[in-house]
Motif scaffolding. Structure first.
Motif, PDB file in Angstrom:
ATOM      1  N   ASN A   1       8.494  -0.199 -10.672  1.00 56.21           N
ATOM      2  CA  ASN A   1       9.857  -0.406 -11.408  1.00 56.21           C
ATOM      3  C   ASN A   1      10.440   0.685 -12.340  1.00 56.21           C
ATOM      4  N   ASP A   2       9.411   1.705 -12.829  1.00 55.95           N
ATOM      5  CA  ASP A   2       9.835   2.581 -13.908  1.00 55.95           C
ATOM      6  C   ASP A   2       9.568   4.045 -13.683  1.00 55.95           C
ATOM      7  N   ALA A   3       8.855   4.257 -12.771  1.00 60.50           N
ATOM      8  CA  ALA A   3       8.226   5.636 -12.595  1.00 60.50           C
ATOM      9  C   ALA A   3       9.577   6.337 -11.501  1.00 60.50           C
ATOM     10  N   ARG A   4      10.443   7.035 -11.967  1.00 63.08           N
ATOM     11  CA  ARG A   4      11.398   7.760 -11.562  1.00 63.08           C
ATOM     12  C   ARG A   4      11.063   8.291 -10.297  1.00 63.08           C
ATOM     13  N   SER A   5      10.015   9.084 -10.305  1.00 65.66           N
ATOM     14  CA  SER A   5       9.369   9.709  -9.186  1.00 65.66           C
ATOM     15  C   SER A   5       9.241   8.907  -7.858  1.00 65.66           C
ATOM     16  N   PHE A   6       8.958   7.555  -8.218  1.00 66.20           N
ATOM     17  CA  PHE A   6       8.487   6.757  -7.340  1.00 66.20           C
ATOM     18  C   PHE A   6       9.826   6.190  -6.517  1.00 66.20           C
ATOM     19  N   VAL A   7      10.582   5.656  -7.617  1.00 63.25           N
ATOM     20  CA  VAL A   7      11.565   4.946  -7.322  1.00 63.25           C
ATOM     21  C   VAL A   7      12.837   5.664  -6.705  1.00 63.25           C
ATOM     22  N   PHE A   8      12.969   6.822  -7.089  1.00 65.47           N
ATOM     23  CA  PHE A   8      14.251   7.809  -6.321  1.00 65.47           C
ATOM     24  C   PHE A   8      13.586   8.687  -5.569  1.00 65.47           C
ATOM     25  N   SER A   9      12.556   8.333  -4.802  1.00 64.36           N
ATOM     26  CA  SER A   9      12.058   9.382  -3.658  1.00 64.36           C
ATOM     27  C   SER A   9      11.481   8.565  -2.392  1.00 64.36           C
ATOM     28  N   THR A  10      11.775   9.192  -1.255  1.00 66.00           N
ATOM     29  CA  THR A  10      11.659   8.573  -0.026  1.00 66.00           C
ATOM     30  C   THR A  10       9.937   8.402   0.020  1.00 66.00           C
ATOM     31  N   GLY A  11       9.724   7.268   0.457  1.00 67.71           N
ATOM     32  CA  GLY A  11       8.197   6.680   0.583  1.00 67.71           C
ATOM     33  C   GLY A  11       7.488   7.840   1.164  1.00 67.71           C
ATOM     34  N   LEU A  12       6.191   7.666   0.939  1.00 63.79           N
ATOM     35  CA  LEU A  12       5.186   8.840   1.642  1.00 63.79           C
ATOM     36  C   LEU A  12       5.469   8.602   3.352  1.00 63.79           C
ATOM     37  N   ALA A  13       5.412   9.770   4.091  1.00 64.65           N
ATOM     38  CA  ALA A  13       5.322   9.903   5.472  1.00 64.65           C
ATOM     39  C   ALA A  13       4.266   8.817   6.063  1.00 64.65           C
ATOM     40  N   PRO A  14       4.448   7.825   6.968  1.00 63.80           N
ATOM     41  CA  PRO A  14       3.342   7.039   7.509  1.00 63.80           C
ATOM     42  C   PRO A  14       2.293   7.738   8.121  1.00 63.80           C
ATOM     43  N   PRO A  15       2.618   8.930   8.693  1.00 63.66           N
ATOM     44  CA  PRO A  15       1.394   9.625   9.195  1.00 63.66           C
ATOM     45  C   PRO A  15       0.342  10.216   8.259  1.00 63.66           C
ATOM     46  N   ALA A  16       0.874  10.729   7.051  1.00 60.03           N
ATOM     47  CA  ALA A  16       0.482  11.209   5.887  1.00 60.03           C
ATOM     48  C   ALA A  16      -0.227  10.088   5.450  1.00 60.03           C
ATOM     49  N   ALA A  17       0.111   8.716   5.345  1.00 54.24           N
ATOM     50  CA  ALA A  17      -0.650   7.741   4.762  1.00 54.24           C
ATOM     51  C   ALA A  17      -1.836   7.215   5.601  1.00 54.24           C
ATOM     52  N   ALA A  18      -1.646   7.315   6.757  1.00 55.30           N
ATOM     53  CA  ALA A  18      -2.706   6.807   7.679  1.00 55.30           C
ATOM     54  C   ALA A  18      -3.698   8.033   7.632  1.00 55.30           C
ATOM     55  N   ALA A  19      -3.218   9.401   7.629  1.00 54.32           N
ATOM     56  CA  ALA A  19      -4.425  10.214   7.805  1.00 54.32           C
ATOM     57  C   ALA A  19      -5.239  10.191   6.492  1.00 54.32           C
ATOM     58  N   ALA A  20      -4.589   9.968   5.436  1.00 62.43           N
ATOM     59  CA  ALA A  20      -5.608   9.574   4.156  1.00 62.43           C
ATOM     60  C   ALA A  20      -6.320   8.606   3.996  1.00 62.43           C
ATOM     61  N   SER A  21      -5.959   7.427   4.754  1.00 64.72           N
ATOM     62  CA  SER A  21      -6.603   6.313   5.003  1.00 64.72           C
ATOM     63  C   SER A  21      -7.952   6.674   5.798  1.00 64.72           C
ATOM     64  N   GLU A  22      -7.615   7.343   6.819  1.00 66.04           N
ATOM     65  CA  GLU A  22      -8.684   7.741   7.702  1.00 66.04           C
ATOM     66  C   GLU A  22      -9.718   8.519   6.926  1.00 66.04           C
ATOM     67  N   ALA A  23      -9.294   9.533   6.318  1.00 66.01           N
ATOM     68  CA  ALA A  23     -10.133  10.496   5.469  1.00 66.01           C
ATOM     69  C   ALA A  23     -10.721   9.879   4.511  1.00 66.01           C
ATOM     70  N   LEU A  24     -10.250   9.004   3.597  1.00 66.75           N
ATOM     71  CA  LEU A  24     -11.131   8.309   2.874  1.00 66.75           C
ATOM     72  C   LEU A  24     -12.229   7.506   3.476  1.00 66.75           C
ATOM     73  N   HIS A  25     -12.112   6.701   4.750  1.00 64.83           N
ATOM     74  CA  HIS A  25     -13.116   6.123   5.245  1.00 64.83           C
ATOM     75  C   HIS A  25     -14.443   7.092   5.697  1.00 64.83           C
ATOM     76  N   VAL A  26     -13.720   8.203   6.065  1.00 65.25           N
ATOM     77  CA  VAL A  26     -14.675   9.197   6.648  1.00 65.25           C
ATOM     78  C   VAL A  26     -15.636   9.731   5.383  1.00 65.25           C
ATOM     79  N   ALA A  27     -14.970   9.953   4.221  1.00 65.81           N
ATOM     80  CA  ALA A  27     -15.537  10.520   3.004  1.00 65.81           C
ATOM     81  C   ALA A  27     -16.461   9.385   2.585  1.00 65.81           C
ATOM     82  N   ARG A  28     -16.278   8.256   2.579  1.00 62.72           N
ATOM     83  CA  ARG A  28     -17.308   7.083   2.255  1.00 62.72           C
ATOM     84  C   ARG A  28     -18.432   7.009   2.936  1.00 62.72           C
ATOM     85  N   HIS A  29     -18.250   7.319   4.220  1.00 60.34           N
ATOM     86  CA  HIS A  29     -19.228   6.625   5.272  1.00 60.34           C
ATOM     87  C   HIS A  29     -19.714   7.587   5.910  1.00 60.34           C
TER      88      HIS A  29
END
Length: 407
Positions: free
Chosen positions: A278-306
């Motif tokens: 609600n209050d972080a202006r750099s979140f509220v007034f920015s387009t959301g993270l690109a879905p391919p970037a979010a998906a890549a980070a999710s998979e990278a986090l899985h690889v880093a863990r396992h």
């Protein structure tokens, strides 16, 4: 008529005069090796014919060209879209974002997490949204923390680098000053902010001692894990390695380094994240993270863990540090970042040029980025370097060091 514009030519000339003008030098791929182009300004770059080993990247786990991460990004682009299309608060919130934030919260041991368009936006947005009265900041904190403090209009108290005793003194002095002025220091909101791994010195903050100091006065702690996320326990950062999740109120990090993507995140309590939404202006007034970037980070986090990438990285770090120190180089730090400190600016640049001539990339870092007398090469191996790559790097440093007169 008076010219009320800006003397851009003069600025550039000043940079040139002080040997501080930098230029872009594109590479054909982000990996442990690649073909580089000479700085070409706005012209179309031409790649060199010789491939070079890269020992200067934040791609610590070498996952940027991992097939699993690339496939995750492709799938997200095909099913969700190439961009979020709007702020998350409008129509840019997707299940891909929610999945990544769930995984981040799980790894960081918090109730929730929130992704931002960059690590810079995460730091600036979080600090300004909290509106602290006073921020106690490590003297070598990242520029995004410094700018966040400025934009928050907070009283910023800088303490000595990685020095918990200096922090305690700063806390005590602030409390004493408030008492002398007739104010109750408990009426102020206090935030202690530190990187966990410092990008230019390779040092690791004494987080447990910082928590002790914070708890003695009721301050909150915010830790920037940009250069630690994915590299420590279960794919977490230094906070996880030291088991301090319950003592640190705000954990921040990036997706653009070990997690081979783009963006930043903040992890903490559910109430903290609701406030950021609600209050972080750099979140509220920015387009959301690109879905391919979010998906890549999710998979990278899985690889880093396992996967075994973390183990391979630390093996390369140990091999490279041992080799450089055995030659007689002064290598600082306690992390995967190996600052090879030369001291003299010209020697550092000559050493960087020398290894570059031998097809190894590790640029010189010089003032004002680092203090006078501490010019260095920031050497950073990645998990996908093999043993021969490490040996080639060491041989390049030996030959260039002898040529420059440093060995």
């Amino acid at each position: 008529m008076a010219d009320r514009g800006f003397d851009l030519e003069g600025r550039l000339d000043t940079l040139k005069d002080h040997d501080l003008k930098r230029a872009l030098s594109p590479v054909d791929r982000v990996a442990e090796r690649g073909y580089f182009a000479e700085p070409s300004g706005g012209e179309l770059p031409v790649l060199e014919s010789a491939e070079a080993l890269v020992f200067a990247s934040n791609n610590y786990l070498g996952l940027t060209d991992d097939q699993r991460i690339q496939d995750a990004a492709r799938q997200a682009a095909a099913t969700v879209g190439t961009g979020a299309g709007a702020s998350r608060l409008v129509t840019g919130d997707t299940m891909v974002h929610r999945d990544l934030e769930r995984l981040l919260a799980e790894v960081k041991g918090t109730e929730r997490a929130l992704t931002f368009s960059s690590g810079y936006a995460a730091n600036v947005g979080t600090i300004t949204a909290l509106e602290p009265d006073v921020v106690f900041s490590d003297e070598l904190n990242h520029a995004s923390i410094v700018d966040g403090c400025r934009l928050a209009d907070a009283d910023t108290v800088v303490y000595d680098h990685c020095d918990a005793a200096s922090l305690r003194s700063a806390l005590e002095e602030r409390a004493d000053a408030a008492a002398r002025a007739g104010r109750d220091p408990t009426d102020e909101s206090w935030l202690i902010v530190t990187d966990s791994v410092f990008s230019m010195d390779g040092t690791v903050a004494p987080l447990e001692e910082i928590c002790d100091a914070a708890e003695a006065v009721g301050a909150w702690v915010m830790v920037d894990e940009a250069h630690a996320t994915g590299l420590y326990a279960d794919g977490g950062g230094v906070v996880q390695a030291e088991g301090l999740e319950d003592r640190i109120q705000i954990q921040m990090g990036t997706l653009s380094k070990a997690l081979a993507s783009q963006g930043g995140y903040v992890a903490g309590s559910a109430d903290l994240i609701e406030c950021m939404v609600n209050d972080a202006r750099s979140f509220v007034f920015s387009t959301g993270l690109a879905p391919p970037a979010a998906a890549a980070a999710s998979e990278a986090l899985h690889v880093a863990r396992h996967g075994d990438a973390r183990e391979r990285l630390w093996e390369n770090v140990a091999h490279l540090r041992d080799g450089l120190e055995t030659m007689g180089f002064d290598v600082w730090g306690d992390s995967q970042i190996l600052p090879l400190v030369v001291g003299d600016r010209e020697d550092a640049m000559a050493l960087a040029d020398g290894i570059r001539e031998r097809d190894v990339v590790a640029p010189a870092i010089r003032p004002p980025t680092v203090p006078e007398g501490t010019s260095r090469l920031r050497v950073a191996p990645i998990a996908t370097h093999d043993e021969n790559d490490i040996i080639d790097c060491l041989e390049a440093f030996r030959a260039a060091g002898e040529e420059v007169g440093l060995l």
